[in-house]
Design an enzyme around this catalytic site. Sequence first.
Site, mmCIF file in Angstrom:
data_model
loop_
_atom_site.group_PDB
_atom_site.id
_atom_site.type_symbol
_atom_site.label_atom_id
_atom_site.label_comp_id
_atom_site.label_asym_id
_atom_site.label_seq_id
_atom_site.Cartn_x
_atom_site.Cartn_y
_atom_site.Cartn_z
ATOM 1 N N ASP A 91 -10.498 45.010 2.065
ATOM 2 C CA ASP A 91 -10.521 44.033 2.832
ATOM 3 C C ASP A 91 -11.439 43.892 4.751
ATOM 4 O O ASP A 91 -11.853 45.599 4.742
ATOM 5 C CB ASP A 91 -9.077 44.597 3.647
ATOM 6 N N ARG A 147 -14.227 37.917 -2.452
ATOM 7 C CA ARG A 147 -13.405 36.977 -1.707
ATOM 8 C C ARG A 147 -13.409 36.903 0.248
ATOM 9 O O ARG A 147 -14.209 37.537 1.040
ATOM 10 C CB ARG A 147 -11.850 38.071 -0.979
#
Length: 310
Positions: free
Chosen positions: A136, A186
């Site tokens: 992330d 992502r």
Amino acid sequence: MLSQKALLLGASRRPALRRALVGTPVTRHVVDRFVAGETLPEALDVVRRLTGEGLAVTLDHLGEDVTDRAEARRSRDAYLAALDGLAPLGLGRAAEVSVKLSAFGQALPGGEDVALELVRPVVEAAAAIGTTVTLDMEDSSTVDATLGTLAELRRAHPETGAVLQAALHRTEDDARALAVPGSRVRLVKGAYDEPPSVAHQGRDDVDAAYARCLGVLMRGPGYPMVGSHDPRLVSLAQRLAAEYDRAADSWEVQMLYGIRPAEQHRLAAEGVTVRAYVPYGVDWYGYFVRRLAERPANLRFFLRSLVTTS
């Protein structure tokens, strides 16, 4: 005047407000919409349900900004336990994990080395059960360190995923650098309150930046992961996938657990690979407040629930 997003993100760093909200049963009732429980067994129950319904998942053990090595080691151990729990389910890449490097000690003295040392066994354990890890992205000050750790991990595990935030001015260049064969990226809008010097400020500007970055990723030979609940951007991703003759298994849509679940299932029924981002754990406060800050609808839902359940 501060924006609603800035106010909420500022509130996420106020210990007194954190204690008040965390201790309120009404808050817990609402948090259950976005968080898959505080324990690993609860999270695995959600994984079984979602994958049984045709969705893929990425499991996130909540926690960030650790203050000592012992806490960072606990983050590592929590992820190793999660992967042990996923192993007998035999889901392969239908169930991956997402990690925040600040939970692995990135902000400590010598933190880049600490984080790499502690996250590497998690990446290895994921590979051993046929799945992978996505790193992330956190606030803009961590981007270079996170991408540096990504590069090191990809030496042995090129399938390790990255997250890019379209709101940052730099991201289009980062997308070009990461749009290479086997690269999993992502793309999200960005949930952090960043200054104009590093990030687009207006919604239209952020959306335009997202569209440009998405085009870069979709044209490239990597594996784009479209992290958005915005129907316009999801539709754009579908159009780009068709334009560039992408196979259904060469890209995916990712949405947060508890947000637009009907749309997640609709897209999956159409043949789109949809992955739900499934957070769990006791340290849910920062995650929860960022969800409120991202979308006015989330905040309205929370305030309405306070009224109707109190």
